[in-house]
Write a protein that holds these residues in place. Sequence first.
Motif: not given
Length: 167
Positions: A28-40, A67-75
């Motif tokens: 809902a927040a617009g995060i498309n790459d949830i596996p990448q975020l969870l991996y990080a 941005r949502t695509n930047e979240l895994q870089r600072c997870a």
Amino acid sequence: MRLIMMTPQVLSLNIERTLNPKIERMKAAGINDIPQLLYANPQVLKLNSERNLVPKLDFLLGRMGLRTNELQRCAAIFSLSLEKRIQPRFEEMEGTGILHKSQKTSNQTERQEYVRSLKRWMLYSEPQYQKALKAAMQRSRGGGLRSIDCAPDDKNGDDDDGKERVK
């Protein structure tokens, strides 16, 4: 496999009551790459949705301008307290002029530096943060650049390969 190794408690979470709602909140927040975020940062799955995950997402994506695509870089920031660290530091950085809204640019190289530096400032231990803040303020008084990029290099932030480390 990394998710289970890093956070074995995830195996005990109820899929319907716990995991699915968190995944839906992230979608809902617009995060498309949830596996990448969870991996990080697998610890994201342990956050309470209403009291922790949603407020952090709102702040990171809204006020901080990530941005949502930047979240895994600072997870790793998800492991920090919103009320005790993220919000106070961000507000202090904005208030002192270390961080300018103009740094939330669309230029890809500048965005990457903004995200990297923002993460570094948030992950500093309190003594490191105070030292970096003092140095940045001294540089700004001396006519130097008042910028988030004034953060000194930190061996507890990014490795050259982009992986995060937190002490």
